[in-house]
Design an enzyme around this catalytic site. Structure first.
Site, PDB file in Angstrom:
ATOM      1  CG  HIS A 194      65.167   5.580  35.633  1.00 15.70           C
ATOM      2  ND1 HIS A 194      65.905   6.263  36.574  1.00 15.70           N
ATOM      3  CD2 HIS A 194      64.332   4.769  36.318  1.00 15.70           C
ATOM      4  CE1 HIS A 194      65.531   5.865  37.785  1.00 15.70           C
ATOM      5  NE2 HIS A 194      64.570   4.964  37.648  1.00 15.70           N
ATOM      6  CB  THR A 195      63.187   7.242  28.902  1.00 15.00           C
ATOM      7  OG1 THR A 195      61.830   7.315  29.368  1.00 15.00           O
ATOM      8  CG2 THR A 195      63.559   5.777  28.696  1.00 15.00           C
ATOM      9  CB  SER A 212      49.722  18.663  55.174  1.00 14.89           C
ATOM     10  OG  SER A 212      49.361  17.420  54.599  1.00 14.89           O
ATOM     11  CB  ALA A 227      52.960   4.336  46.280  1.00 14.67           C
ATOM     12  CG  LEU A 264      51.597   5.412  42.531  1.00 11.37           C
ATOM     13  CD1 LEU A 264      50.302   4.995  43.213  1.00 11.37           C
ATOM     14  CD2 LEU A 264      51.681   4.808  41.132  1.00 11.37           C
ATOM     15  CG  ASP A 290      57.108  12.163  38.114  1.00 12.44           C
ATOM     16  OD1 ASP A 290      56.967  11.292  37.226  1.00 12.44           O
ATOM     17  OD2 ASP A 290      57.831  12.000  39.114  1.00 12.44           O
ATOM     18  CE1 TYR A 298      64.141   8.915  39.219  1.00 13.24           C
ATOM     19  CE2 TYR A 298      65.894  10.517  38.934  1.00 13.24           C
ATOM     20  CZ  TYR A 298      64.682   9.989  38.549  1.00 13.24           C
ATOM     21  OH  TYR A 298      64.011  10.521  37.482  1.00 13.24           O
TER      22      TYR A 298
END
Length: 394
Positions: free
Chosen positions: A52-53, A85, A140, A142, A187, A239
């Site tokens: 969260h930086t 997909s 997850a 990730l 990300d 979030y």
């Protein structure tokens, strides 16, 4: 693939990228009755420390996972997008010139939103037939979403011809503005810029980054990731509320928290904002120290910083949960050098730095603890620093 459930033996092999690429090509041809002409792949990410930086103009230290998402494509000369997909029964079809933020539901928003943002940045993106396949666990913590965005960009453009900063910005805006998940850019940055055997130290305040050698396996150590299987979503409010708290703290202090130091902390009178800012201030310091420890191969020091980071996220940022805390506690009780939750929080995954020979007993101990608590058996994977997004014609 190195993701397991109900541990019963050695760590299984990862679904190798060539196998994933061949699989997505086969399924593309089965659906669209012609072979694809382009292929893009991009990795999920594991944030080692610095949570969260990113949206607070601070520091973080992620690495790219070997687990990747692949997108096979045939570019079209019209505006039509047809999207399938292997991981979802839902499909999407529409025209790129008729969509807007909020108009595309579900996972398809991350794909067509990326295309829409890339074109908005002046890049030559039109319609396409697309097939998605992925080895990145969803939900997850990730960053399966960033892997999907960056793989889409790699499928519809030649990455060698585009400024990486433009790609990162477009993929980030696809997530925050088009799909409505308020992330901070870490990300997408690591998914594009990842390098094998390295983590990436990112300074969002200075807009700088540098690769840091990361090879714990050379010292007999492994990053073990445990997916608690507790639902994790970046657009469910938790979030966003933490981001709002730190933005409120920054407004009171007159600058982004990443530009300030802990000496300003006592200026915040609201107890909640005080806790949130304390996490950001102390986390930035931990990231700095962790990068130094990693570069020096001082893994005991690195592990201690991981554990301190988890305590801060649990107590000050309040984004952990009982399952994440249990993974951390059990891992440390079984000899891990350090452990912490990773990702946005409120579920998702925890990471432990363990001796490679202790992976199997660590997994067994964590699964036993979950069974005793009456929780679902966690999933798990072994993480090694890997390369970022790739694109090619086929």
């Amino acid at each position: 693939m190195t993701i397991g459930h109900a541990y019963a033996g050695p760590v299984p092999e990862l679904l190798a990228a060539p196998d994933l690429e061949e699989r997505v090509r086969r399924h593309f041809e089965a659906v669209f009755t012609s072979p694809p002409t382009r292929l893009g792949t991009a990795p999920g990410r594991l944030n080692l420390i610095g949570e969260h930086t990113d949206y607070n103009a601070g520091l973080c230290l992620p690495m790219a996972l070997p687990h990747r998402t692949a997108v096979a494509a045939n570019l079209r000369d019209d505006e039509l997008v047809r999207l399938h997909s292997r991981q979802s029964e839902q499909t999407w079809q529409g025209r790129l010139d008729e969509i807007s933020p909020g108009s595309v539901p579900g996972w398809a928003a991350y794909v067509v939103g990326t295309m829409w943002m890339l074109r908005g940045a002046g890049l030559p993106v039109g319609g396409a037939d697309l097939m998605v396949d992925s080895a990145v666990p969803v939900g997850a913590g990730l960053s399966s979403s960033a892997a999907l965005e960056c793989a889409t960009a790699a499928a519809v453009l030649d990455l060698d011809d585009v400024d990486p900063d433009v790609l990162i910005e477009a993929c980030m805006r696809a997530e925050t503005e088009f799909a409505g998940a308020p992330t901070g850019g870490m990300d997408q940055t690591i998914s594009i810029r990842g390098r094998a055997d390295h983590a990436l130290l990112i300074d969002f305040g200075r807009h700088e980054h540098r690769h840091v050698a990361c090879a714990p396996d050379q010292d007999g150590l492994t990053f073990l990731v445990v997916d608690t299987r507790v639902s994790h979503s970046l657009n469910d409010g938790g979030y966003g509320s933490r981001r709002a708290d730190t933005e409120a703290a920054a407004a009171q202090l007159g600058a982004p928290l990443g530009h300030l130091g802990i000496e300003r902390l006592d200026e915040l009178e609201d107890p909640r904002l005080h806790r949130r800012a304390r996490h950001i201030f102390t986390e930035n310091t931990r990231v700095e120290r962790a990068a130094v420890a990693m570069a020096a191969g001082d893994w005991p020091a690195f592990g201690q910083l991981m554990s301190q980071s988890h305590a801060s996220m649990r107590d000050d940022y309040e984004i952990s949960c009982a399952e994440l805390d249990r993974v951390v506690d059990v891992a440390l009780d079984n000899g891990a050098l350090g452990a912490r939750m990773t990702g946005g929080g409120f579920g998702g995954s925890a990471i432990a730095l363990v001796e490679s020979k202790a992976v199997a007993p660590s997994v067994a101990a964590i699964e036993s603890a979950f069974a005793e608590a009456g929780w679902r058996t966690p999933d798990w994977l072994v993480a090694t620093p890997s390369d970022g997004a790739r694109s090619r014609s086929i």
